[in-house]
Design a protein around this motif. Structure first.
Motif, mmCIF file in Angstrom:
data_model
loop_
_atom_site.group_PDB
_atom_site.id
_atom_site.type_symbol
_atom_site.label_atom_id
_atom_site.label_comp_id
_atom_site.label_asym_id
_atom_site.label_seq_id
_atom_site.Cartn_x
_atom_site.Cartn_y
_atom_site.Cartn_z
ATOM 1 N N ASP A 193 5.878 -1.298 -8.858
ATOM 2 C CA ASP A 193 7.647 -0.442 -9.449
ATOM 3 C C ASP A 193 7.474 0.896 -8.702
ATOM 4 O O ASP A 193 8.067 1.393 -8.018
ATOM 5 C CB ASP A 193 8.790 -0.409 -10.478
ATOM 6 N N ASP A 194 6.500 1.235 -9.027
ATOM 7 C CA ASP A 194 6.307 3.004 -8.496
ATOM 8 C C ASP A 194 4.916 2.964 -7.475
ATOM 9 O O ASP A 194 4.126 3.681 -7.305
ATOM 10 C CB ASP A 194 5.411 4.213 -9.196
ATOM 11 N N PHE A 195 5.019 2.016 -6.501
ATOM 12 C CA PHE A 195 4.297 1.654 -5.611
ATOM 13 C C PHE A 195 4.021 2.666 -4.068
ATOM 14 O O PHE A 195 4.905 3.092 -3.611
ATOM 15 C CB PHE A 195 3.448 0.516 -5.091
ATOM 16 N N ASP A 196 2.859 3.402 -3.611
ATOM 17 C CA ASP A 196 2.799 4.309 -3.407
ATOM 18 C C ASP A 196 2.105 3.479 -2.011
ATOM 19 O O ASP A 196 1.060 3.227 -1.744
ATOM 20 C CB ASP A 196 2.162 5.849 -3.581
ATOM 21 N N SER A 197 3.385 4.229 -0.943
ATOM 22 C CA SER A 197 2.663 3.459 0.350
ATOM 23 C C SER A 197 1.945 4.213 1.440
ATOM 24 O O SER A 197 1.248 3.640 2.208
ATOM 25 C CB SER A 197 3.604 3.415 1.650
ATOM 26 N N THR A 198 2.012 5.249 0.847
ATOM 27 C CA THR A 198 -0.043 5.674 1.665
ATOM 28 C C THR A 198 -1.227 4.933 0.696
ATOM 29 O O THR A 198 -2.107 5.708 1.810
ATOM 30 C CB THR A 198 0.373 6.876 1.569
ATOM 31 N N ALA A 199 -1.141 4.414 0.191
ATOM 32 C CA ALA A 199 -2.333 3.591 -0.788
ATOM 33 C C ALA A 199 -3.053 2.982 0.264
ATOM 34 O O ALA A 199 -3.681 2.028 0.187
ATOM 35 C CB ALA A 199 -2.396 3.349 -1.648
ATOM 36 N N LEU A 200 -2.189 2.299 1.843
ATOM 37 C CA LEU A 200 -2.310 1.027 2.333
ATOM 38 C C LEU A 200 -3.766 1.227 3.344
ATOM 39 O O LEU A 200 -4.165 1.298 3.938
ATOM 40 C CB LEU A 200 -0.812 0.368 3.169
ATOM 41 N N TRP A 201 -4.589 2.664 3.049
ATOM 42 C CA TRP A 201 -5.623 3.463 4.238
ATOM 43 C C TRP A 201 -6.438 2.627 4.412
ATOM 44 O O TRP A 201 -7.001 1.677 5.336
ATOM 45 C CB TRP A 201 -5.768 4.516 3.586
ATOM 46 N N PHE A 202 -6.457 1.806 3.383
ATOM 47 C CA PHE A 202 -7.784 0.718 3.888
ATOM 48 C C PHE A 202 -7.917 0.187 4.991
ATOM 49 O O PHE A 202 -8.224 -0.663 5.159
ATOM 50 C CB PHE A 202 -8.421 0.454 2.386
ATOM 51 N N ILE A 203 -6.684 -1.176 4.035
ATOM 52 C CA ILE A 203 -5.892 -1.572 5.070
ATOM 53 C C ILE A 203 -5.594 -1.766 6.397
ATOM 54 O O ILE A 203 -6.501 -1.866 7.728
ATOM 55 C CB ILE A 203 -5.183 -2.641 4.732
ATOM 56 N N TYR A 204 -4.891 -0.562 7.027
ATOM 57 C CA TYR A 204 -5.343 -0.181 7.829
ATOM 58 C C TYR A 204 -6.353 0.944 9.054
ATOM 59 O O TYR A 204 -6.507 0.226 9.944
ATOM 60 C CB TYR A 204 -3.726 1.549 8.238
ATOM 61 N N THR A 205 -7.079 1.222 8.428
ATOM 62 C CA THR A 205 -8.258 1.690 8.589
ATOM 63 C C THR A 205 -9.450 0.162 9.477
ATOM 64 O O THR A 205 -9.377 0.286 10.377
ATOM 65 C CB THR A 205 -9.192 2.292 7.394
ATOM 66 N N PHE A 206 -9.065 -0.549 8.289
ATOM 67 C CA PHE A 206 -9.663 -1.897 8.680
ATOM 68 C C PHE A 206 -9.484 -2.066 9.760
ATOM 69 O O PHE A 206 -10.514 -3.317 10.529
ATOM 70 C CB PHE A 206 -9.758 -2.699 7.284
ATOM 71 N N LEU A 207 -8.000 -2.708 9.431
ATOM 72 C CA LEU A 207 -7.087 -3.698 10.817
ATOM 73 C C LEU A 207 -7.781 -2.940 11.934
ATOM 74 O O LEU A 207 -8.170 -3.013 12.796
ATOM 75 C CB LEU A 207 -5.869 -3.959 11.408
ATOM 76 N N SER A 208 -7.589 -0.941 12.203
ATOM 77 C CA SER A 208 -7.884 -0.426 13.161
ATOM 78 C C SER A 208 -9.164 -0.560 13.950
ATOM 79 O O SER A 208 -9.000 -0.026 15.234
ATOM 80 C CB SER A 208 -7.198 0.595 13.110
#
Length: 165
Positions: free
Chosen positions: A48-63
């Protein structure tokens, strides 16, 4: 004789680039799998209190996976064209990639608190990934050495002479 050597170098460069491309594709597929798992976990009430900036690992891996695939495409183009400028640009990109990998590896090996440099991951997926890597460290060590060997072979097999320009 020079024509045979050039054809052989092109073939070896394409094989090495294909290996690098497969690593990039594997990273992209793993990134998509992480996105799927994250979407499944986000449906649970604990997010419920998820911070969308925490997706750094996934974005880094994909990029990084996409960047490896683009570098592979440039390598195939330079192998086909045998253009000195294209080969030089490709070699500079591979050199910068190796330099970045060396810097990250040096930071991990020399800095005992390197985990504190990373942003927080409320999902816990990075912790799971780290435990998986630590439990299979010998396997990942061989994979990392293979990737670096492929990239080193890529640099060594791209001779650019003055007559290519």
């Amino acid at each position: 004789m020079a024509r045979v050597a050039r054809t052989c170098l092109r073939s070896i460069l394409k094989i090495v680039n294909s290996t690098l491309g497969l690593v990039g594709i594997a990273m992209i597929l793993y990134g998509f799998w992480m996105v799927r798992v994250l979407q499944r976990d986000m449906e649970s009430p604990s997010f419920d209190d998820f911070d969308s900036t925490a997706l750094w690992f996934i974005y880094t891996f994909l990029s990084i996976g996409v960047a490896l695939c683009l570098i592979t495409c440039l390598g195939h183009i330079s192998a086909d064209s045998s253009n000195g400028i294209c080969l030089s640009c490709y070699m500079v990109i591979i050199f910068l990639l190796l330099l970045l990998e060396t810097l990250v590896a040096a930071d991990i090996l020399l800095n005992s608190d390197w985990v504190k440099d990373l942003p927080e991951d409320p999902t816990g997926r990075f912790h799971d990934f780290r435990e998986f890597v630590e439990s299979n460290f010998d396997f990942f060590k061989w994979i990392a050495m293979f990737i670096i060997l492929v990239q080193e072979t890529n640099i060594d097999e791209n001779p650019v002479s003055a007559r290519d320009f």
